[in-house]
Design an enzyme around this catalytic site. Structure first.
Site, PDB file in Angstrom:
ATOM      1  N   LYS A 185       0.694  -1.204  -0.244  1.00  0.00           N
ATOM      2  CA  LYS A 185      -0.141   0.111  -0.037  1.00  0.00           C
ATOM      3  C   LYS A 185       0.791   1.297  -0.055  1.00  0.00           C
ATOM      4  O   LYS A 185       0.533   2.137   0.572  1.00  0.00           O
ATOM      5  CB  LYS A 185      -0.942  -0.011   1.156  1.00  0.00           C
ATOM      6  CG  LYS A 185      -1.759  -1.286   1.419  1.00  0.00           C
ATOM      7  CD  LYS A 185      -2.964  -1.109   2.353  1.00  0.00           C
ATOM      8  CE  LYS A 185      -3.907  -2.188   2.335  1.00  0.00           C
ATOM      9  NZ  LYS A 185      -4.624  -2.456   1.196  1.00  0.00           N
ATOM     10  N   CYS A 186       1.747   1.338  -0.792  1.00  0.00           N
ATOM     11  CA  CYS A 186       2.682   2.152  -0.675  1.00  0.00           C
ATOM     12  C   CYS A 186       2.639   2.969  -2.371  1.00  0.00           C
ATOM     13  O   CYS A 186       2.301   2.561  -3.234  1.00  0.00           O
ATOM     14  CB  CYS A 186       4.222   1.909  -0.719  1.00  0.00           C
ATOM     15  SG  CYS A 186       5.556   2.884  -0.819  1.00  0.00           S
ATOM     16  N   GLY A 187       2.979   4.219  -2.325  1.00  0.00           N
ATOM     17  CA  GLY A 187       3.255   5.285  -3.565  1.00  0.00           C
ATOM     18  C   GLY A 187       4.104   4.450  -4.530  1.00  0.00           C
ATOM     19  O   GLY A 187       3.971   4.629  -5.959  1.00  0.00           O
ATOM     20  N   PHE A 188       5.066   3.484  -4.092  1.00  0.00           N
ATOM     21  CA  PHE A 188       6.134   2.843  -5.126  1.00  0.00           C
ATOM     22  C   PHE A 188       5.698   1.482  -5.346  1.00  0.00           C
ATOM     23  O   PHE A 188       6.434   0.990  -6.136  1.00  0.00           O
ATOM     24  CB  PHE A 188       7.389   2.995  -4.308  1.00  0.00           C
ATOM     25  CG  PHE A 188       7.911   4.240  -4.001  1.00  0.00           C
ATOM     26  CD1 PHE A 188       8.456   4.919  -5.248  1.00  0.00           C
ATOM     27  CD2 PHE A 188       8.210   4.878  -2.861  1.00  0.00           C
ATOM     28  CE1 PHE A 188       9.001   6.315  -5.067  1.00  0.00           C
ATOM     29  CE2 PHE A 188       8.385   6.215  -2.928  1.00  0.00           C
ATOM     30  CZ  PHE A 188       9.069   6.849  -3.645  1.00  0.00           C
ATOM     31  N   THR A 189       4.538   0.913  -4.770  1.00  0.00           N
ATOM     32  CA  THR A 189       4.138  -0.489  -5.003  1.00  0.00           C
ATOM     33  C   THR A 189       4.155  -0.823  -6.512  1.00  0.00           C
ATOM     34  O   THR A 189       4.472  -1.843  -6.728  1.00  0.00           O
ATOM     35  CB  THR A 189       2.693  -0.492  -4.372  1.00  0.00           C
ATOM     36  OG1 THR A 189       2.895  -0.494  -2.924  1.00  0.00           O
ATOM     37  CG2 THR A 189       2.360  -1.984  -4.463  1.00  0.00           C
TER      38      THR A 189
END
Length: 161
Positions: free
Chosen positions: A35-39
């Site tokens: 659940k990360c912007g970098f996922t």
């Protein structure tokens, strides 16, 4: 100091990932989160694995909930998310601490070999291990697996026989 090949990680699927079995291969270790912007970098990591696997590259994902509670799921949820959304087929470790007082030994080794700045400060730090088991280089979250600089670093270790 330990050697890269001295470590084992609990596998997401319950089967340990014994790094000793990766001797002679180039390895990319990445701390991940769902659940990360970098996922979306999972897509680039899977593409690297697909492109270079036959040439001896192993990508190892290490899910971590250390940053912003961005990996809240258990092993089953993480595995389903990665497979369903990104087709991840490379080895994935069980959720682990990559920073702080409970840091797993592999990430202590990476920090010791990469220096203070190499300690992950967010999800998707990338560590490239040469075929000789040495930490060759590392990249922060903002470097995409698709970037030219990263691709060059990967090709350098993959082609280093």
């Amino acid at each position: 100091m330990s050697d890269f090949y001295d470590f084992a990680l609990p596998g997401l699927d319950g089967v340990p990932i014994e790094l000793s079995k990766l001797k002679g291969k180039a390895v990319l270790v990445v701390n991940t989160a769902s659940k990360c912007g970098f996922t979306p970098q999972y897509e680039g990591l899977q593409a690297l694995w697909a492109r270079h696997r036959a040439n001896g590259l192993v990508v190892v994902g290490v899910p971590s909930d250390d940053f912003g509670h961005q990996e809240p799921g258990d092993s089953v949820q993480i595995g389903q998310f990665c497979a369903r959304n990104y087709g991840v087929s490379f080895p994935m470790a069980a959720k682990s601490d990559v920073t702080g007082p409970h840091t797993i030994p592999l990430f202590r080794w990476l920090a010791a070999n990469g220096g203070f700045l190499s300690r992950p400060r967010w999800n998707f730090y990338k560590y490239i291990i040469g075929r000789d088991g040495s930490l060759r280089t590392w990249f922060t979250s903002i470097t995409s697996p698709d970037s030219e600089r990263f691709q060059t670093a990967i090709e350098r270790v993959v082609l280093d026989h």
